[in-house]
Design a protein around this motif. Structure first.
Motif, short mmCIF file in Angstrom:
data_model
loop_
_atom_site.label_atom_id
_atom_site.label_comp_id
_atom_site.label_asym_id
_atom_site.label_seq_id
_atom_site.Cartn_x
_atom_site.Cartn_y
_atom_site.Cartn_z
N UNK A 137 -43.53 49.31 -84.11
CA UNK A 137 -44.39 49.51 -82.95
C UNK A 137 -43.88 50.66 -82.07
N UNK A 138 -44.82 51.21 -81.28
CA UNK A 138 -44.53 52.34 -80.41
C UNK A 138 -44.90 51.95 -78.98
N UNK A 139 -44.02 52.27 -78.03
CA UNK A 139 -44.22 51.86 -76.65
C UNK A 139 -44.15 53.07 -75.72
N UNK A 140 -45.09 53.13 -74.79
CA UNK A 140 -45.05 54.13 -73.72
C UNK A 140 -44.66 53.44 -72.42
N UNK A 141 -43.64 53.95 -71.76
CA UNK A 141 -43.17 53.40 -70.49
C UNK A 141 -43.63 54.35 -69.39
N UNK A 142 -44.37 53.80 -68.41
CA UNK A 142 -44.99 54.65 -67.39
C UNK A 142 -44.63 54.17 -65.99
N UNK A 143 -43.75 54.89 -65.28
CA UNK A 143 -43.57 54.62 -63.85
C UNK A 143 -44.74 55.20 -63.07
N UNK A 144 -45.26 54.44 -62.10
CA UNK A 144 -46.47 54.83 -61.38
C UNK A 144 -46.27 54.70 -59.88
#
Length: 268
Positions: free
Chosen positions: A243-250
């Motif tokens: 699996x591939x994960x995108x981590x996004x601080x917002x």
């Protein structure tokens, strides 16, 4: 004479039948697609990482999203924290060559679209893309380049590994956006203290890291301001093989309702 007439009549009927049959074959060989029609498509998903994306900031930055005049997302919310997709959409199919994307105020109608930003992206045929609405509304209003548009990989890691990437959508107070840099730290110890050896990437506002490979397992991601080891945001990824994960601080402010948050999105 009767035999000759019969032979001539039969011959004419045979020739006529052959002509009809030949014409039918010609018609069935015509390409059913109109001449010049482009049948290539891409896929795009949207992530709302801007608390004040729309005018209804008290409700959490709701916007509508349109593709070629059709509303594909209604009341798309920054603060949504329920359901399987949170503040991200599923991948949406669109034409690669000429799709017009509009992000508008909530409750816009086809006859009266209250446009915030409008653009026609350049997409590769069959490509997968993530479009992030980042930071402060003023960072991207009427400015397509202020959005984050990144092509997602169509390759997958082996079942013994996961990939993680960072997408920097956090803009502290909207002041000098390009100076809002963060460090991404990743470690298998959930209680680790960020340090130079745990730093995986440094990203400016709107920056996107490369995919980073880790063995299957639980990995804690901590976000700090650049060159500062004080944890700003933290989450744990329960990594599933392949699996591939995108981590996004917002977010766009240090405190209050627009204070930073962090989310992890499954890319495949």
């Amino acid at each position: 004479m009767l035999r000759l007439k019969y032979f001539v009549s039969f011959s004419l009927m045979f020739i006529f039948a052959v002509m009809i049959s030949f014409q039918g074959c010609q018609e069935s060989s015509i390409d059913p697609e109109p001449v010049g029609q482009d049948t290539s498509y891409s896929y795009i998903r949207f992530i709302n990482s801007s608390y004040n994306a729309g005018s209804f900031t008290d409700a959490g930055g709701y916007v509508d999203v349109w593709i070629n005049g059709e509303k594909v997302l209604t009341s798309f919310d920054y603060t949504a924290e329920s359901g399987p997709l949170y503040n991200t959409s599923q991948y949406i199919k669109l034409r690669s060559d000429s799709s017009i994307i509009v992000i508008s105020e909530m409750n816009s109608t086809a006859s009266s679209i209250d446009t915030i930003v409008k653009f026609t992206p350049t997409l590769d045929s069959a490509g997968k893309y993530t479009l992030v609405i980042p930071g402060n509304k003023t960072d991207w209003q009427n400015l397509p380049s202020g959005l984050i548009l990144k092509e997602d990989t169509t390759v997958v890691p082996t079942t013994s590994n996961i990939w993680i990437r960072g997408i920097q959508a956090y803009n502290s107070n909207g002041v000098i956006p390009n100076d809002t840099r963060v460090d991404i730290h990743i470690d298998s110890d959930p209680n680790f203290t960020p340090n130079s050896s745990t730093k995986a990437a440094t990203l400016q506002f709107r920056g996107v890291s490369n995919y980073m490979q880790y063995p299957v397992g639980n990995w804690t991601v901590k976000i700090t301001k650049a060159n500062d080891f004080t944890t700003l945001l933290s989450l744990t990824i329960n990594g599933v093989g392949g699996k591939i994960y995108s981590v996004v601080p917002s977010g766009f402010s240090d405190v209050g309702p627009g204070a930073p948050r962090i989310d992890s999105y499954l890319d495949n």
